[in-house]
Scaffold this active site. Structure first.
Site, mmCIF file in Angstrom:
data_model
loop_
_atom_site.group_PDB
_atom_site.id
_atom_site.type_symbol
_atom_site.label_atom_id
_atom_site.label_comp_id
_atom_site.label_asym_id
_atom_site.label_seq_id
_atom_site.Cartn_x
_atom_site.Cartn_y
_atom_site.Cartn_z
ATOM 1 N N ILE A 110 0.830 -1.219 0.000
ATOM 2 C CA ILE A 110 0.000 0.000 0.000
ATOM 3 C C ILE A 110 0.859 1.261 0.000
ATOM 4 C CG2 ILE A 110 -1.820 1.197 1.322
ATOM 5 C CD1 ILE A 110 -2.640 -1.608 0.182
ATOM 6 N N PRO A 111 0.461 2.279 -0.776
ATOM 7 C CA PRO A 111 1.184 3.552 -0.785
ATOM 8 C C PRO A 111 0.648 4.527 0.273
ATOM 9 C CG PRO A 111 -0.513 3.624 -2.448
ATOM 10 C CD PRO A 111 -0.682 2.296 -1.731
ATOM 11 N N TRP A 112 1.377 5.628 0.446
ATOM 12 C CA TRP A 112 1.048 6.568 1.530
ATOM 13 C C TRP A 112 0.072 7.665 1.128
ATOM 14 C CZ3 TRP A 112 2.413 10.922 -0.795
ATOM 15 C CH2 TRP A 112 3.528 10.925 -1.642
ATOM 16 N N LYS A 142 0.723 -4.879 3.529
ATOM 17 C CA LYS A 142 1.967 -4.203 3.942
ATOM 18 C C LYS A 142 1.657 -2.712 3.900
ATOM 19 C CE LYS A 142 5.596 -2.393 3.062
ATOM 20 N NZ LYS A 142 5.871 -1.011 3.555
ATOM 21 N N GLU A 153 5.235 2.947 5.248
ATOM 22 C CA GLU A 153 6.039 3.393 6.399
ATOM 23 C C GLU A 153 5.640 4.787 6.871
ATOM 24 O OE1 GLU A 153 6.998 2.153 3.462
ATOM 25 O OE2 GLU A 153 9.138 1.787 3.439
ATOM 26 N N SER A 163 5.588 3.511 -7.006
ATOM 27 C CA SER A 163 6.451 4.030 -8.065
ATOM 28 C C SER A 163 6.804 2.949 -9.088
ATOM 29 C CB SER A 163 7.735 4.582 -7.442
ATOM 30 O OG SER A 163 8.432 3.532 -6.809
ATOM 31 N N GLU A 189 -0.109 -0.660 -10.228
ATOM 32 C CA GLU A 189 -0.665 0.664 -10.514
ATOM 33 C C GLU A 189 0.425 1.664 -10.171
ATOM 34 O OE1 GLU A 189 -1.945 3.950 -10.156
ATOM 35 O OE2 GLU A 189 -3.418 3.373 -8.622
ATOM 36 N N CYS A 220 -2.086 9.470 -8.155
ATOM 37 C CA CYS A 220 -1.458 8.923 -9.367
ATOM 38 C C CYS A 220 -2.183 9.363 -10.623
ATOM 39 C CB CYS A 220 -1.328 7.410 -9.298
ATOM 40 S SG CYS A 220 -2.554 6.639 -8.301
ATOM 41 N N GLN A 222 9.329 14.626 0.137
ATOM 42 C CA GLN A 222 8.464 14.700 -1.046
ATOM 43 C C GLN A 222 8.269 16.150 -1.463
ATOM 44 O OE1 GLN A 222 7.019 12.397 -3.125
ATOM 45 N NE2 GLN A 222 8.233 10.868 -2.083
ATOM 46 N N GLU A 278 6.626 12.312 -13.213
ATOM 47 C CA GLU A 278 5.588 12.552 -12.212
ATOM 48 C C GLU A 278 6.144 13.428 -11.089
ATOM 49 O OE1 GLU A 278 4.164 8.949 -10.278
ATOM 50 O OE2 GLU A 278 2.120 9.721 -10.486
HETATM 51 P P1 ADP Z 1 7.462 6.016 -2.586
HETATM 52 O O1 ADP Z 1 8.843 5.970 -3.173
HETATM 53 O O2 ADP Z 1 6.664 7.127 -3.127
HETATM 54 O O3 ADP Z 1 7.386 5.865 -1.109
HETATM 55 P P2 ADP Z 1 7.156 3.275 -3.249
HETATM 56 O O4 ADP Z 1 6.629 2.795 -4.530
HETATM 57 O O5 ADP Z 1 8.610 3.061 -2.999
HETATM 58 O O6 ADP Z 1 6.715 4.761 -3.171
HETATM 59 O O7 ADP Z 1 6.365 2.644 -2.025
HETATM 60 C C1 ADP Z 1 5.072 2.144 -2.073
HETATM 61 C C2 ADP Z 1 4.986 0.922 -1.197
HETATM 62 O O8 ADP Z 1 5.924 -0.059 -1.672
HETATM 63 C C3 ADP Z 1 5.369 1.151 0.261
HETATM 64 O O9 ADP Z 1 4.509 0.364 1.077
HETATM 65 C C4 ADP Z 1 6.792 0.664 0.319
HETATM 66 O O10 ADP Z 1 7.168 0.226 1.592
HETATM 67 C C5 ADP Z 1 6.758 -0.511 -0.622
HETATM 68 N N1 ADP Z 1 8.072 -0.893 -1.167
HETATM 69 C C6 ADP Z 1 9.135 -0.109 -1.416
HETATM 70 N N2 ADP Z 1 10.156 -0.829 -1.934
HETATM 71 C C7 ADP Z 1 9.742 -2.119 -2.012
HETATM 72 C C8 ADP Z 1 10.332 -3.347 -2.476
HETATM 73 N N3 ADP Z 1 11.560 -3.407 -2.959
HETATM 74 N N4 ADP Z 1 9.586 -4.477 -2.400
HETATM 75 C C9 ADP Z 1 8.307 -4.427 -1.936
HETATM 76 N N5 ADP Z 1 7.706 -3.312 -1.487
HETATM 77 C C10 ADP Z 1 8.396 -2.158 -1.522
#
Ligand code: ADP
Length: 485
Positions: free
Chosen positions: A151-153, A177, A180, A231, A252, A286, A336, A386
């Site tokens: 999940i994203p933030w 998941k 963070e 991302s 996505e 997004c 950000q 983006e």
């Molecule tokens: P941002 O860079 O904007 O925080 P991310 O795409 O990195 O966006 O993060 C989106 C989600 O993917 C978060 O829950 C992050 O913890 C998780 N994430 C980041 N890196 C990994 C990875 N290598 N494998 C699985 N999940 C990941």
């Protein structure tokens, strides 16, 4: 909020547990201050969460139920969210930064997914396939098993709801998941699942670092399906890990979506599209309308309108912004915010005209002024990458073909829009814009019922709508030879 618990645990197999990787400070982006601590999962926690979900799946408890009953439980989860709406919305504001009224919209939007997919649970039907007198053949849709949802933030509540509701409606057990930066509100899904009567271990929730817990989950041998929003780079990492286990993903991955505004467009009405398209959630969406490609004859008028909208927004702490209105909150983090501001500065350096905004507010917190850039050309970084912030880029075109070419000139292809009174022109654009969804005369038209997802670097697979149900099931064909039983 005085009542915010100081420490939030992960949920594995119905228990609230500490994390093997310690704790993480959760910050309020509006102040930079710590609001709580969150347990951080390590790979061993991920393993336990997946094992719990797998046990529930293999027990058959979710598939033994009549789907209409399971659907009712899914709907009950939505009602649980609504019953706790005020509390969830306040925590969401504190961890994510958006105005309180936007947070309320997000919680209501999340509840809608449970209502919608709860309703759909009983509609996932197989079919019979005629093979002549000697056979009776039919298809079943079985749940994938363990659905991992990363999940994203930007919309932690709504994004989890989107995948969780569909996964549960189709009888999957889940491991979420949480992000963070914004992990806290996701706890309510675990409470909601328990309150609705799902067996312990049906919804497991772990927060952990992406490269640690996220990677362990994406690469886990007992995960059967992955949903990811985030991302491009992370999407590639997740899809690669999943490929090693031959596990399907829905990705996505964001966009650089464009609205084409023709000379006959109703620009007064388009004000609303600018307001919501790029400044809602401080542009951290997004499918944000991050580019407007306007006919050169209307460019000046549109830019003046965009400037007026951007400067009318009152920017400040989301918790004070209670009423629906012309307000914007903090971005999710200073990192950000600084990234977005730096992209604006680089755009100015290569010739884009800063009409308004573009700078951090002179106060603590991750605030960026609502920003409008004009004179943007398709080759600029700001037109291709983006920003994920409240930054609108205005480009111009001379004829329809050029407008389409510019709209399609990025690696992304999430959504697009066309604004015109000419139905033929709108229809042509709808066909030619390279995107998973095209809006005609209203940005963000659609709802939980309409399939959403991208082409190109925006990812693959569709969420929302009935289409998303097929992410969570696999077809089984059953062929019966008659006359030998
Ligand atoms: P941002 O860079 O904007 O925080 P991310 O795409 O990195 O966006 O993060 C989106 C989600 O993917 C978060 O829950 C992050 O913890 C998780 N994430 C980041 N890196 C990994 C990875 N290598 N494998 C699985 N999940 C990941």
């Amino acid at each position: 909020m005085t009542s915010l618990p100081p420490y939030w645990r992960n949920a594995i197999d119905g228990d609230w547990v500490d994390g093997g990787a310690g704790r993480l400070d959760v910050l309020d982006p509006a102040t930079g201050e710590k609001i709580a601590e969150q347990a951080l999962a390590d790979a061993a926690d991920v393993d336990r969460a997946v094992a719990a979900a797998r046990r529930v799946h293999l027990s058959g408890a979710l598939t033994a139920m009549r789907p209409i009953e399971r659907g009712r439980m899914v709907q009950a989860m939505g009602r649980y969210l609504l019953e706790h709406k005020d509390e969830i919305a306040r925590i969401l504001v504190l961890e994510q930064g958006k105005p309180l009224w936007e947070a309320v919209i997000e919680v209501e939007g999340a509840a809608l997914y449970f209502e919608y997919y709860g309703n759909q649970a009983a509609t996932v039907e197989g079919r019979s396939i005629p093979l002549g007198a000697g056979y009776y053949d039919f298809t079943d849709y079985e749940p994938m098993g363990v659905s991992a949802q990363i999940i994203p933030w930007n919309y932690p509540v709504e994004m989890t709801a989107r995948s969780l509701a569909a996964a549960l409606a189709t009888g999957n057990a889940c491991v979420i998941k949480s992000p963070e930066l914004t992990p806290l509100t996701n706890a309510y899904f675990v409470h909601a699942a328990a309150a609705a009567g799902f067996p312990p271990g049906t919804v497991n929730l772990i927060c952990g670092f992406g490269h640690e817990a996220g990677a362990a989950l994406a690469g886990h041998a007992h995960v059967n399906q992955i949903v990811f929003t985030g991302s491009v780079q992370t999407g590639i990492a997740i899809a690669s890990a999943a490929a090693r286990n031959v596990v399907p993903c829905v990705l996505e991955l964001g966009g650089k979506s464009a609205a084409i505004v023709h000379e006959d467009a109703d620009l007064a009405a388009f004000d609303t599209d600018i307001r919501w398209g790029i400044f809602f959630n401080a542009g951290q969406v997004c499918s944000a309308m991050s580019r407007v490609i306007v006919h050169e004859s209307r460019a000046e008028e549109l830019i003046a309108r965009a400037e007026a909208i951007a400067s009318s927004l009152s920017v400040g702490p989301g918790i004070e912004r209670v009423e629906f209105g012309a307000t914007m909150g903090a971005m999710v983090s200073e990192a950000q915010r600084d990234r977005a501001a730096a992209m604006v500065t680089r755009a100015e350096a290569v010739g884009a005209r800063l009409i308004t905004g573009g700078r951090a507010l002179n106060r603590p917190g991750a605030f960026l002024q609502p920003t409008v850039l004009a004179g943007v050309t398709p080759d600029m970084e700001i037109a291709r990458e983006e920003v994920f912030g409240p930054v609108l880029s205005v480009l111009t075109f001379k004829d329809e073909a050029e407008a389409i070419e510019i709209a399609n000139s990025t690696d992304y292809g999430l959504v697009g829009g066309v604004f015109t009174r000419d139905l033929d022109r709108a229809t042509r654009a709808a066909r030619q814009i390279r995107a998973g969804q095209v809006f005609v005369n209203e940005w963000y038209a659609g709802g939980v019922e309409t399939p959403f997802g991208g082409v190109g670097k925006s990812g693959y697979g569709r969420e929302k709508g009935r289409e998303a149900l097929w992410n969570y099931v696999q077809t089984k064909n059953i062929a019966i030879r008659m006359g030998r039983g």
